[in-house]
Structure formats: structure tokens, C-alpha cells
Design an enzyme around this catalytic site. Structure first.
Site, mmCIF file in Angstrom:
data_model
loop_
_atom_site.group_PDB
_atom_site.id
_atom_site.type_symbol
_atom_site.label_atom_id
_atom_site.label_comp_id
_atom_site.label_asym_id
_atom_site.label_seq_id
_atom_site.Cartn_x
_atom_site.Cartn_y
_atom_site.Cartn_z
ATOM 1 N N ARG A 1 0.844 -1.199 0.000
ATOM 2 C CA ARG A 1 0.000 0.000 0.000
ATOM 3 C C ARG A 1 0.877 1.245 0.000
ATOM 4 O O ARG A 1 1.952 1.284 0.631
ATOM 5 C CB ARG A 1 -0.866 -0.005 1.250
ATOM 6 C CG ARG A 1 -1.897 1.115 1.358
ATOM 7 C CD ARG A 1 -2.920 1.024 0.291
ATOM 8 N NE ARG A 1 -4.161 1.735 0.656
ATOM 9 C CZ ARG A 1 -5.054 2.137 -0.223
ATOM 10 N NH1 ARG A 1 -4.861 1.935 -1.513
ATOM 11 N NH2 ARG A 1 -6.162 2.741 0.171
ATOM 12 N N THR B 1 -9.507 -0.297 -9.994
ATOM 13 C CA THR B 1 -8.437 -1.174 -9.534
ATOM 14 C C THR B 1 -8.354 -2.316 -10.547
ATOM 15 O O THR B 1 -9.176 -2.391 -11.451
ATOM 16 C CB THR B 1 -8.817 -1.694 -8.133
ATOM 17 O OG1 THR B 1 -9.150 -0.578 -7.315
ATOM 18 C CG2 THR B 1 -7.719 -2.475 -7.466
ATOM 19 N N THR C 1 -3.519 -1.162 -7.895
ATOM 20 C CA THR C 1 -4.327 -0.005 -8.253
ATOM 21 C C THR C 1 -3.492 1.263 -8.335
ATOM 22 O O THR C 1 -2.386 1.324 -7.787
ATOM 23 C CB THR C 1 -5.444 0.193 -7.203
ATOM 24 O OG1 THR C 1 -6.310 1.260 -7.595
ATOM 25 C CG2 THR C 1 -4.862 0.504 -5.829
ATOM 26 N N ASP D 1 -8.016 8.023 -0.379
ATOM 27 C CA ASP D 1 -8.715 6.984 0.378
ATOM 28 C C ASP D 1 -8.759 7.305 1.869
ATOM 29 O O ASP D 1 -9.493 6.655 2.613
ATOM 30 C CB ASP D 1 -8.029 5.626 0.176
ATOM 31 C CG ASP D 1 -8.629 4.839 -0.969
ATOM 32 O OD1 ASP D 1 -9.610 5.309 -1.568
ATOM 33 O OD2 ASP D 1 -8.112 3.756 -1.289
ATOM 34 N N SER E 1 -7.803 0.539 2.762
ATOM 35 C CA SER E 1 -8.178 0.033 1.446
ATOM 36 C C SER E 1 -9.324 -0.960 1.595
ATOM 37 O O SER E 1 -9.590 -1.475 2.684
ATOM 38 C CB SER E 1 -6.978 -0.660 0.796
ATOM 39 O OG SER E 1 -7.367 -1.377 -0.356
ATOM 40 N N SER E 2 -9.985 -1.245 0.479
ATOM 41 C CA SER E 2 -10.998 -2.304 0.440
ATOM 42 C C SER E 2 -10.551 -3.495 -0.392
ATOM 43 O O SER E 2 -11.327 -4.428 -0.606
ATOM 44 C CB SER E 2 -12.307 -1.751 -0.135
ATOM 45 O OG SER E 2 -12.874 -0.802 0.728
ATOM 46 N N GLY F 1 -12.980 -2.267 -7.811
ATOM 47 C CA GLY F 1 -14.279 -1.669 -7.505
ATOM 48 C C GLY F 1 -14.357 -0.819 -6.269
ATOM 49 O O GLY F 1 -15.450 -0.588 -5.751
ATOM 50 N N GLY F 2 -13.216 -0.320 -5.731
ATOM 51 C CA GLY F 2 -13.301 0.506 -4.532
ATOM 52 C C GLY F 2 -13.915 -0.278 -3.386
ATOM 53 O O GLY F 2 -13.659 -1.472 -3.208
#
Length: 602
Positions: A109, A407, A425, A449, A473-474, A494-495
Site C-alpha cells: 500500500r 483497480t 491499483t 482513500d 483500502s478495500s 471496484g473501490g
């Protein structure tokens, strides 16, 4: 060499020639063929792009393992899917090691600069408009993707970084055939891309998006990959590529004639030099006798999918009618998202109660708030996982802030049974919109984010910006084991809807008896503790939707498709299934190493 081994090598050589011929077709402006599902032997690759999938399959055919192939696919996606991923971004890597039976993860990340504080996106006492924050230097975090590739290969791969990214370097130099999705993504971003000469010259040649059917080349990215290959990731984290990144963030190369106000950021060479990808213990949930592994914080994917699965352990989803099944799915998502929003952030900065969020006791205390006949009203309140009280929650709702949706995800398995699920992403479609001059890649806008201000006034927010902090993050790359061996692996872009998409794929495959490809294709709904669940048109068209609405579910038709998932599955007879989207984002691309049983094979 045993006769069987010679036969395998012979058929692999023929298969490699066929694959090479297909990949070379780009030079003649013929698209590489796509298929959303493939079944066969010795490994499988699934991604959104045919050229990237073909490259990964060739790595497997050449003796590389799943990690080698995953890095090669990711590097290729940086060429062909640059508005979703690339070396200017980050991601999360989940790896199942067949030799040890263990699951490992790498957190790649992005991180905020050391100068960042909780007011990073506050100006004159007010949060910046989201669009203003996206297209700016403020939004750019230190890229984690190059470090992820380096560390994954060092820990678990068999090939060097140079070998793994060489096919993508050739692809960037020789070019690939533009499809409608690539064209549309440039068109969607044309106004802001035009504001930066470096972006405009690459993606708007002649002032227009590249036309479908033409060949697109990126020699600057090829040269950057070449530098990474020869000199390693230090050229980005401590060398001239990194210096160019810092310069671009601090002085965004905006056209003076543009009316766009582009705020500078403070990311520095020191921030780049300090970056580290982090190996973390995966999340682990037992569901219907299966072991479900995912990505821990700062991703909320593994924890939120895991909590929702634990909630759903309370219900017979296999025997339920479809309306009841969907009701439970939507409500479990609603309550799991409330807890996600309240408790999950970067564990280096906040105390994330990960073990407690994944306890069955806590899930049961949330399940008793769910009614089969009546939808809850969002935003529902979170509960305290450290002190679970049956059917009790706090007094204040926890809504879900917006998260970028563009992403990409890839899934790989090899002949030894190793599996990789990797989501990466640059955040929004096109990231920050800024191509590093002379380098050929877009910078991320990942720092958007973070919560710009506390989502709920007066309630601690674990996801405010901070120095060196990783935004929540998701992303939810997921590996599912049965009796300690791979059953299937999947993930999606897809967030925040990544979580509900992966959950829906898992439920479809495990509880509803769908094949992996049908679970990926099924119409999507995404309830993220919001007043209305986002749903696709196909979901609205189902006969059960009217019944759900009678139970109080409220739906909003999503203007876009939700997710573009990929996965692989191990079959009992030794074959692999590679599955990708049949329609979304112009269809995904699945391949296996050997589509037929080899002579003398078992």
C-alpha cells in the site's frame, strides 16, 4: 529425463509457440483473443487483459512459478491497463505456498509523506472537493508496487525482477491493440489529461483518445522498465526515477494555459527511500468447513469479508430461497461495513481489533440484529468487538465514505499448486492524471482513500491522514482452502464494492452451488451501510428484487458495472479452471497452461 517429462516439455513447447504467435499479433493490429474461462492442466492465469494473461501463461510454460507469473502479468497490466494499475501505484499480494501449506501476504500500500497530517485535504477550514484533491500532488502516495514485485520474487519466486518484467518491457515498446475500454477510459479523463503535457502527449495524440484497433506504444515506460530491470528498484526508491516522481509531485507539470487548479504535494526523495513493503499475517476465517484467507489492515478487505461470512454462518444459505439468501447477504454486508468504518485503519497508527472483529462471538452479536423480513435503516451503528453484547450497537451510525473504483485484480496458479491473488491499483480511473514526464506511467491518487475529515463528527476516525500512514483500502484478494489445499482464489476491482463483490463470489461458489465462472458473472449488489445499495441493471431485473424491496431494501442502479473479478479453481481431477468476467469491462481473459491432457499424463 523420464519419458513423461520429455512429453510434457514437448507439448509445452508447442503450446508456447501458439501463445507467442497470438501475442505477436499486436504488431499487425489484430487483438489478442480473449476467453473468460479456460480449463486445463499445469496452471492457470486470469486477468482483465488478454496480452497480460498470455504473458503470465508463457511464464508458467517456461517453468516459472505463480509468483513469477503474477509479477509478469502485473507489469503487463501497467502497459495495457495503465488507468487502473502500474508502478506509480500499490496493492496487496496474497500467496499460497504449496510446499508449506501456508498463506503469506505482502502489503504494498502507498504511504503518505512524512509532512502529512490530519489536515492534508483541509483548506480554509473545509475539506477540499473530492475532484480537486484527486488531480493534485496532494493525493499522491509513495508507490508500493515496485517494492511488492521485488519482495515477492525474493521471498517466493524463482526468477529475477529483470526476467519477470522483460515481457512487459517488450509489450510497451512494440505496442498492443487498443480496445474500446482503453479508448473510453482516456475519453472519460480527457479534460484533466489534457491539462498535463506529459499525459496529453501520451494518451491524447493529436488531441484525441487512441482509436480502437490502432496500436498503442509507450517507449518511455519501456525505458523505465528497462532501468528497473538493469538496476533494480533502487532506481525508483533512491535514484533518478524517484527524483522525477518527487519533482512531479512537488511541481505538477500543468499546462499554464489550463484553467485547472492543481495543488502541489510534498512527497520527497526521503519519503521514497523510507518505503517498505510489509509482510503481514493474513486474515483467517473458517466458513462451512473451509479456510478463507485474506488481506489484513490497512486493507479492510479480509476483515470485512471475514466478519460478514461469520455473520452468515448463522443461516442456511444453501437451502434458502433466493430472496432470503440475498436479504441475508445485503444485511450482513451492511453491519460488517459499519464495523469496518469505525475500527479499521493503518495498524501502525491505530489499534485495530482484528482478532475480535473476526470472532464468531462478535459476529453472532451482530447477526441477531438482522431480520429476514425487514431491512435495517442505514447508516447502522457499529458495535464494540472487544465487548460484544448480543443485539446491541452504539448510538451513532457509521457511513462509508467514497472510495475510488478503478483497480485491477489477477489470479494465478502453477503446476506445483502455488496460488497468487493480487489486487493492485492507482485508485481513480487514471489516478492523479499526472504522467511523470519522460517516464511513461501515471501517479496514483491513493491518499484520497483517507477520510478528509472525521466521517462522523465526535467519533474517532481510524482513517485520517498522518505522516507515513497508509490509507485504508478495500482490496480483498482471497484464497480459499479445502482440507489445507487450494479450492479457489478470487478478487476484484471496484473501490469499497470490492468487499461485497468478493463476498458475493464466495457465497455463490460455496453456498449457492454456482461454478466459479457463474459466481463471477452473477448480477451484483453492494450494500455498504448506505441508504441505498448500489446494484447492476441485471440485479434489478431479477424477480426477487421486488420481494426485497417489499422487505425494505432500497436500490440505486449503478451507472457502471460493479467490479471485474477474476479467479482460479482447483478441480479434483487435477485440472485448473481460470475464470474472468464474461462481459464487464469488455470481458476478462483466462488461460491455462495446457488445455488438454498430455500423452501419458495422469
Amino acid at each position: 529425463m523420464p519419458t513423461t517429462g520429455k512429453r510434457i516439455l514437448a507439448v509445452l513447447s508447442v503450446a508456447a509457440l501458439v501463445s507467442t504467435a497470438g501475442a505477436a499479433s499486436a504488431s499487425a493490429a489484430v487483438p489478442t483473443p480473449k476467453s473468460p474461462v479456460a480449463t486445463g492442466y499445469l496452471g492457470a492465469v486470469s486477468s482483465i487483459d488478454a496480452d497480460a494473461t498470455a504473458i503470465g501463461t508463457q511464464v508458467l510454460r517456461g517453468g516459472g512459478n505463480a509468483v513469477d507469473a503474477a509479477v509478469a502479468v502485473a507489469a503487463a497490466l501497467g502497459v495495457t491497463d495503465p488507468f487502473s494499475a502500474g508502478i506509480g501505484g500499490g496493492g496487496f499480494f496474497v500467496y499460497y505456498d504449496a510446499k508449506t501449506g501456508k498463506v503469506h501476504t505482502l502489503d504494498g500500500r502507498e504511504t503518505a509523506p512524512e509532512t502529512a497530517d490530519e489536515n492534508l485535504f483541509v483548506e480554509n477550514g473545509k475539506p477540499l472537493p473530492f475532484a480537486d484533491a484527486v488531480t493534485s500532488g496532494l493525493s499522491v502516495g509513495v508507490p508500493g508496487t515496485p517494492a511488492t514485485w521485488r519482495d515477492a520474487l525474493r521471498k517466493w519466486g524463482t526468477r529475477s525482477l529483470a526476467q519477470s518484467i522483460a515481457p512487459a518491457e517488450r509489450l510497451a515498446r512494440k505496442g498492443f491493440v487498443v480496445d474500446q475500454t482503453f479508448h473510453d477510459q482516456v475519453a472519460h479523463n480527457a479534460d484533466r489529461f489534457a491539462a498535463f503535457p506529459s499525459t496529453r502527449s501520451l494518451y491524447l495524440p493529436g488531441g484525441q483518445p487512441p482509436a480502437p484497433g490502432t496500436v498503442f506504444r509507450n517507449p518511455d515506460l519501456a525505458a523505465t522498465y528497462g532501468q528497473l530491470a538493469r538496476r533494480g528498484t533502487d532506481v525508483l526508491y533512491r535514484g533518478e526515477v524517484g527524483a522525477d516522481i518527487a519533482r512531479t509531485v512537488q511541481r505538477p507539470p500543468v499546462d499554464p494555459a489550463s484553467s485547472l487548479k492543481v495543488r502541489p504535494g510534498k512527497l520527497s526523495a526521503a519519503d521514497l527511500a523510507a518505503y517498505q513493503a510489509v509482510e503481514r499475517v493474513p486474515t483467517h476465517t473458517r466458513y462451512r468447513g473451509l479456510d478463507v484467507y485474506g488481506m489484513p489492515a490497512p486493507s479492510s478487505g479480509g476483515l470485512t469479508v471475514g466478519e460478514a461470512l461469520n455473520i452468515l454462518e448463522n443461516y442456511d444459505l444453501r437451502g434458502a430461497g433466493k430472496a432470503d439468501y440475498l436479504q441475508y447477504f445485503l444485511e450482513a454486508s451492511r453491519f460488517a461495513f459499519a464495523d469496518r468504518n469505525r475500527w479499521i485503519g493503518d495498524p501502525a497508527f491505530v489499534d485495530v481489533p482484528a482478532r475480535e472483529l473476526l470472532s464468531q462471538e462478535f459476529a453472532d452479536s451482530r447477526a441477531c440484529l438482522i431480520s429476514k423480513d425487514h431491512a435495517a435503516t442505514s447508516p447502522v451503528a457499529p458495535a464494540d468487538p472487544r465487548h460484544p453484547q448480543p443485539c446491541a450497537a452504539g448510538p451513532t451510525g457509521a457511513p462509508t465514505p467514497y472510495e475510488g473504483e478503478n483497480t485491477t485484480h489477477l489470479t494465478v496458479a502453477d503446476r506445483w499448486g502455488n496460488v497468487v491473488a493480487y489486487t493492485l491499483t492507482i485508485e481513480q480511473e487514471g489516478g492523479s492524471g499526472i504522467v511523470v514526464p519522460g517516464r511513461g506511467f501515471l501517479l496514483n491518487n491513493e491518499l484520497t482513500d483517507f477520510s478528509f475529515v472525521p466521517v462522523t463528527p465526535g467519533v474517532p476516525d481510524p482513517n485520517l491522514p498522518g505522516p507515513g500512514k497508509r490509507p485504508r483500502s478495500s482490496m480483498a484478494p482471497t484464497v480459499v482452502l479445502r482440507d489445507g489445499k487450494p479450492f479457489f482464489a478470487a478478487g476484484s476491482p471496484g473501490g469499497a464494492s470490492i468487499i461485497t463483490t468478493v463476498l458475493q463470489v464466495v457465497l455463490g461458489r460455496v453456498d449457492r452451488g454456482l461454478s466459479l465462472e457463474d459466481a463471477i458473472a452473477a448480477p451484483r449488489a453492494s450494500q455498504r451501510n448506505s441508504a441505498k445499495a448500489d446494484v447492476e441493471a441485471g440485479f434489478l431485473a431479477q424477480p426477487e428484487t421486488a420481494e426485497l424491496q417489499r422487505r425494505g431494501q432500497v436500490f440505486s442502479a449503478s451507472p457502471a458495472e460493479i467490479g471485474a473479478a477474476t479467479g482460479v479453481e482447483s478441480l479434483p481431477d487435477g485440472r485448473w479452471v481460470a475464470a474472468a468476467e464474461p462481459v464487464r469491462r469488455g470481458q476478462g481473459a483466462a488461460q491455462v497452461v495446457l488445455p488438454w491432457r498430455w500423452p501419458g499424463g495422469r
